[in-house]
Design a protein around this motif. Structure first.
Motif, PDB file in Angstrom:
ATOM      1  N   GLN A   1      18.014   6.974   7.251  1.00 48.43           N
ATOM      2  CA  GLN A   1      19.375   6.436   6.908  1.00 48.43           C
ATOM      3  C   GLN A   1      19.145   5.095   6.286  1.00 48.43           C
ATOM      4  N   GLY A   2      17.912   4.447   5.906  1.00 49.28           N
ATOM      5  CA  GLY A   2      17.761   3.598   5.103  1.00 49.28           C
ATOM      6  C   GLY A   2      17.596   2.343   5.862  1.00 49.28           C
ATOM      7  N   LYS A   3      17.826   2.155   7.200  1.00 45.83           N
ATOM      8  CA  LYS A   3      17.632   1.127   7.989  1.00 45.83           C
ATOM      9  C   LYS A   3      16.193   0.668   7.997  1.00 45.83           C
ATOM     10  N   THR A   4      15.805  -0.714   7.888  1.00 42.54           N
ATOM     11  CA  THR A   4      14.483  -1.367   7.537  1.00 42.54           C
ATOM     12  C   THR A   4      14.308  -2.115   8.676  1.00 42.54           C
ATOM     13  N   ILE A   5      12.946  -1.982   9.116  1.00 40.95           N
ATOM     14  CA  ILE A   5      12.404  -2.500  10.253  1.00 40.95           C
ATOM     15  C   ILE A   5      10.809  -2.861   9.787  1.00 40.95           C
ATOM     16  N   GLY A   6      10.329  -3.912  10.332  1.00 40.93           N
ATOM     17  CA  GLY A   6       8.880  -4.291  10.101  1.00 40.93           C
ATOM     18  C   GLY A   6       8.451  -5.065  10.964  1.00 40.93           C
ATOM     19  N   GLY A   7       7.168  -5.379  11.065  1.00 36.24           N
ATOM     20  CA  GLY A   7       6.382  -6.206  11.691  1.00 36.24           C
ATOM     21  C   GLY A   7       4.785  -6.064  11.413  1.00 36.24           C
ATOM     22  N   HIS A   8       4.042  -6.409  12.406  1.00 37.71           N
ATOM     23  CA  HIS A   8       2.202  -6.473  12.254  1.00 37.71           C
ATOM     24  C   HIS A   8       2.067  -4.923  12.224  1.00 37.71           C
ATOM     25  N   LEU A   9       1.351  -4.492  11.317  1.00 41.26           N
ATOM     26  CA  LEU A   9       0.881  -3.135  11.268  1.00 41.26           C
ATOM     27  C   LEU A   9      -0.326  -2.993  12.237  1.00 41.26           C
ATOM     28  N   ASP A  10      -0.282  -2.079  13.064  1.00 42.15           N
ATOM     29  CA  ASP A  10      -1.408  -1.728  14.038  1.00 42.15           C
ATOM     30  C   ASP A  10      -1.892  -0.399  13.657  1.00 42.15           C
ATOM     31  N   ASP A  11      -2.945   0.176  14.518  1.00 41.15           N
ATOM     32  CA  ASP A  11      -3.364   1.432  14.694  1.00 41.15           C
ATOM     33  C   ASP A  11      -2.388   2.299  15.114  1.00 41.15           C
ATOM     34  N   GLY A  12      -2.601   3.492  14.566  1.00 33.64           N
ATOM     35  CA  GLY A  12      -1.353   4.463  14.770  1.00 33.64           C
ATOM     36  C   GLY A  12      -0.353   4.702  13.695  1.00 33.64           C
ATOM     37  N   CYS A  13      -0.463   3.977  12.626  1.00 28.84           N
ATOM     38  CA  CYS A  13       0.583   4.361  11.472  1.00 28.84           C
ATOM     39  C   CYS A  13      -0.013   5.500  10.893  1.00 28.84           C
ATOM     40  N   ILE A  14       0.510   6.655  11.054  1.00 29.78           N
ATOM     41  CA  ILE A  14      -0.050   8.082  10.586  1.00 29.78           C
ATOM     42  C   ILE A  14       0.832   8.423   9.339  1.00 29.78           C
ATOM     43  N   ILE A  15      -0.032   8.578   8.274  1.00 27.86           N
ATOM     44  CA  ILE A  15       0.576   9.104   6.819  1.00 27.86           C
ATOM     45  C   ILE A  15       1.286  10.423   6.872  1.00 27.86           C
ATOM     46  N   TYR A  16       2.297  10.630   6.480  1.00 29.62           N
ATOM     47  CA  TYR A  16       3.110  11.765   6.488  1.00 29.62           C
ATOM     48  C   TYR A  16       2.739  12.534   5.133  1.00 29.62           C
ATOM     49  N   THR A  17       2.981  12.195   4.133  1.00 25.80           N
ATOM     50  CA  THR A  17       2.527  12.661   2.610  1.00 25.80           C
ATOM     51  C   THR A  17       1.589  12.181   2.033  1.00 25.80           C
ATOM     52  N   THR A  18       1.744  10.381   1.939  1.00 24.86           N
ATOM     53  CA  THR A  18       0.840   9.820   0.982  1.00 24.86           C
ATOM     54  C   THR A  18       0.884   8.547   1.241  1.00 24.86           C
ATOM     55  N   ALA A  19       0.009   7.632   0.838  1.00 20.73           N
ATOM     56  CA  ALA A  19       0.224   6.291   0.853  1.00 20.73           C
ATOM     57  C   ALA A  19      -0.841   5.869  -0.417  1.00 20.73           C
ATOM     58  N   GLU A  20      -0.011   5.193  -1.429  1.00 24.54           N
ATOM     59  CA  GLU A  20      -0.746   4.450  -2.554  1.00 24.54           C
ATOM     60  C   GLU A  20      -0.777   3.235  -2.623  1.00 24.54           C
ATOM     61  N   ILE A  21      -1.963   2.821  -2.678  1.00 26.99           N
ATOM     62  CA  ILE A  21      -2.191   1.136  -2.251  1.00 26.99           C
ATOM     63  C   ILE A  21      -3.089   0.692  -3.399  1.00 26.99           C
ATOM     64  N   VAL A  22      -2.844  -0.615  -3.716  1.00 27.06           N
ATOM     65  CA  VAL A  22      -3.605  -1.008  -4.863  1.00 27.06           C
ATOM     66  C   VAL A  22      -4.022  -2.331  -4.357  1.00 27.06           C
ATOM     67  N   ILE A  23      -5.175  -2.825  -4.412  1.00 26.81           N
ATOM     68  CA  ILE A  23      -5.761  -4.206  -3.518  1.00 26.81           C
ATOM     69  C   ILE A  23      -6.401  -4.798  -4.609  1.00 26.81           C
ATOM     70  N   GLY A  24      -6.331  -6.092  -4.434  1.00 32.10           N
ATOM     71  CA  GLY A  24      -6.759  -7.073  -5.331  1.00 32.10           C
ATOM     72  C   GLY A  24      -7.935  -7.767  -4.649  1.00 32.10           C
ATOM     73  N   ILE A  25      -9.080  -8.124  -5.320  1.00 32.89           N
ATOM     74  CA  ILE A  25     -10.173  -8.658  -4.754  1.00 32.89           C
ATOM     75  C   ILE A  25     -10.391  -9.983  -5.327  1.00 32.89           C
ATOM     76  N   ALA A  26     -10.506 -11.103  -4.469  1.00 34.92           N
ATOM     77  CA  ALA A  26     -11.032 -12.360  -5.014  1.00 34.92           C
ATOM     78  C   ALA A  26     -12.248 -12.705  -5.002  1.00 34.92           C
TER      79      ALA A  26
END
Length: 135
Positions: free
Chosen positions: A83-108
């Motif tokens: 329904q578009g309701k947004t929620i958030g917080g600290h990412l923990d183990d157990g966030c399981i990908i449904y179709t994909t996750a595209e992540i770009v990481i910067g390295i200092a």
């Protein structure tokens, strides 16, 4: 700054995969530049809570922010339900990908991130170590 990208596939654990990626790539001071995708389960620790909440539904990843290093990760996530309701917080183990996750990481390259116990907070907090450059 160097930039690397990773795509996660269905059924991978978001946090565990990023931790393993940081170890395998020997990332010493990384940070999330952008991330989108979907989850079929979200495990999030909300503000000032001791335990995480497991949500089982389909979610869009709207945002993923934080630091990533071979010494540990500290990430926050924002997700939206059907329904578009947004929620958030600290990412923990157990966030399981449904179709994909595209992540770009910067390295200092000028820093090393450590996770050390902070006497004031009692938690492992970010310690930033400047890397000395030999000229």
């Amino acid at each position: 700054m160097n930039v690397v990208a990773i795509r996660l596939k269905p059924n991978e654990d978001l946090r565990q995969t990023l931790k393993n990626f940081a170890l395998n790539q020997n990332i010493k001071a990384g940070f999330i530049l952008t991330a989108i995708g979907s989850l079929k389960q979200a495990t999030i620790r909300f503000a000032n809570q001791e335990i995480s909440t497991v949500l089982t539904d389909k979610f869009e990843i709207l945002s993923l922010n934080g630091t990533i290093a071979n010494t540990g990760v500290h990430l926050h996530i924002a997700i939206a339900d059907q329904q578009g309701k947004t929620i958030g917080g600290h990412l923990d183990d157990g966030c399981i990908i449904y179709t994909t996750a595209e992540i770009v990481i910067g390295i200092a390259e000028d820093f090393t991130f450590l996770r050390t116990i902070d006497e004031q907070t009692g938690y492992k907090e970010l310690e930033i170590i400047p890397n000395l450059r030999l000229t």
